[in-house]
Design an enzyme around this catalytic site. Structure first.
Site, mmCIF file in Angstrom:
data_model
loop_
_atom_site.group_PDB
_atom_site.id
_atom_site.type_symbol
_atom_site.label_atom_id
_atom_site.label_comp_id
_atom_site.label_asym_id
_atom_site.label_seq_id
_atom_site.Cartn_x
_atom_site.Cartn_y
_atom_site.Cartn_z
ATOM 1 N N SER A 42 4.438 -1.288 -1.114
ATOM 2 C CA SER A 42 3.572 -0.746 -0.076
ATOM 3 C C SER A 42 2.277 -1.535 0.001
ATOM 4 O O SER A 42 1.762 -2.025 -1.015
ATOM 5 C CB SER A 42 3.256 0.721 -0.372
ATOM 6 O OG SER A 42 2.231 1.206 0.495
ATOM 7 N N TYR A 100 -0.209 7.182 -5.295
ATOM 8 C CA TYR A 100 0.926 6.530 -4.636
ATOM 9 C C TYR A 100 0.775 5.014 -4.693
ATOM 10 O O TYR A 100 1.689 4.296 -5.119
ATOM 11 C CB TYR A 100 1.033 6.997 -3.189
ATOM 12 C CG TYR A 100 2.005 6.175 -2.378
ATOM 13 C CD1 TYR A 100 3.379 6.260 -2.610
ATOM 14 C CD2 TYR A 100 1.556 5.295 -1.393
ATOM 15 C CE1 TYR A 100 4.274 5.486 -1.886
ATOM 16 C CE2 TYR A 100 2.446 4.521 -0.670
ATOM 17 C CZ TYR A 100 3.800 4.618 -0.911
ATOM 18 O OH TYR A 100 4.684 3.851 -0.210
ATOM 19 N N LYS A 121 3.093 2.216 -6.874
ATOM 20 C CA LYS A 121 3.811 1.079 -6.294
ATOM 21 C C LYS A 121 3.419 -0.223 -6.990
ATOM 22 O O LYS A 121 4.263 -1.100 -7.219
ATOM 23 C CB LYS A 121 3.542 0.996 -4.794
ATOM 24 C CG LYS A 121 4.270 2.049 -3.984
ATOM 25 C CD LYS A 121 5.778 1.882 -4.084
ATOM 26 C CE LYS A 121 6.533 2.808 -3.155
ATOM 27 N NZ LYS A 121 8.001 2.616 -3.233
#
Length: 340
Positions: free
Chosen positions: A117, A141, A145
């Site tokens: 991402s 998040y 990643k």
């Protein structure tokens, strides 16, 4: 030999599956259906409902199928929610990835394409992000990643794992009428839901330093994204040189205002979006360069903004018109589809 697509019943993963099949490459899907839909998986594709945290299930899957490589799309993808659920996010995105890599090592599967991402960059201090832009994720998040990328790197050093990670910002559109974005947090579903319910979509701030005053971001068509996942897998399978990371970016971006105008044009619903306050920390413009991916992974923006909106709206309308398909009632580890 087939490629395993984790999260292959989800929005992005199901498009990756279709892209592999279009190239004549067999696939197997693993998905726990926490956000995916069993009906998104074509009937001829072997589909296992299960959790990536279940190492025994993974070993059974690798034993039952001849897997040449993995496209790892599964994960908990809600950056905002991850701030409230950090432990869940790390479990789903870090522990699960480590479990997958351990099973791959034991099974002798040594190729992986990782769906990373652009959240790894946080708020970059440049308006054109490259692969070398400093990484400073601002949510669990984004952090998860980046850790996933590190896991691949370290396994590559330790075991010779062949790998690459694909970073991207906002994925929109649809490549088939029966596939759509059902996330409750993404822009297009939020806008379409508001219009269906007779509400006016809202934008956050119109005083940014951009041509129309609204934020400019990368928006890429999901089918273009899927094509580059296949190109990456092909490159790995052919033992060709491949970079550890690629940005799948537009190079110029579009504004939220442009999206709203295009949605109004495509849907035929005349509206002026409501104006909300600026969100703290939102930069004026974040756009990624896709130059490296264009060189190696057949990356290009094949779809215009109107294509993106029109395809997404068509799949939304098709879904509304179709009878609901049940995806519940399956046991973990159950093979939903058998091989053709």
């Amino acid at each position: 030999m087939a490629w395993l697509v984790t999260g292959g019943a989800g929005y992005i993963g199901s498009h990756v599956v279709r892209a592999f099949l279009a190239e004549g490459i067999p696939v197997v899907v693993l998905d726990d259906l926490s956000s995916g839909h069993a009906e998104f998986v074509p009937p001829m594709v072997p589909f296992v409902r299960g959790d990536l945290l279940d190492g025994a299930l993974l070993m059974d899957l690798f034993a039952d199928h001849q897997i040449d490589g993995v496209v790892h799309v599964a994960g908990f993808k809600y950056a905002g929610v991850s701030v409230q659920r950090p432990l869940h996010t790390y479990e789903q995105n870090v522990t699960a990835t480590a479990t997958l890599l351990a099973a791959m090592e034991t099974a002798g599967v040594a190729r992986i394409v990782f769906s990373s991402s652009a959240a790894v960059y946080g708020t970059p201090h440049t308006d054109l992000v490259t692969e070398d832009t400093s990484k400073s994720p601002e949510s669990p998040y984004g952090e998860s990643k980046l850790i996933g990328e590190w896991l691949l790197r370290d396994q590559g050093i330790a075991t010779g794992l062949q790998h690459t990670s694909l970073r991207y910002f906002n994925v929109v559109g649809s490549g088939a009428l029966d596939l759509r974005d059902t996330s409750p947090h993404n822009l297009f579903p939020l806008v379409f839901t508001a219009l269906r319910e007779g509400r006016t979509p809202r934008i956050n701030g119109n005083d940014y330093q951009t041509p129309d005053g609204t934020c400019v971001r990368d928006y890429i068509h999901v089918a273009d994204l899927a094509t580059s996942h296949v190109a990456a897998a092909r490159r790995l399978a052919a033992d060709e040189a491949i970079a550890p990371v690629y940005n799948l970016g537009s190079g110029d971006g579009v504004s939220v205002g442009q999206i709203m105008t295009t949605v109004s044009t495509v849907t035929g619903i005349d509206f002026e979006p409501d104006l909300g306050p600026r969100r703290a920390g939102d930069p004026d413009r974040i756009v990624a360069s896709g130059e490296l991916a264009a060189r190696d992974l057949d990356w290009k923006m094949r779809h215009t903004l109107e294509d993106m909106v029109r395809s997404a709206w068509a799949s939304e309308q098709a879904s509304a018109a179709a009878a609901p398909q049940a995806s519940a009632g399956l046991e973990d580890g159950e093979f939903v589809h058998s091989e053709a």
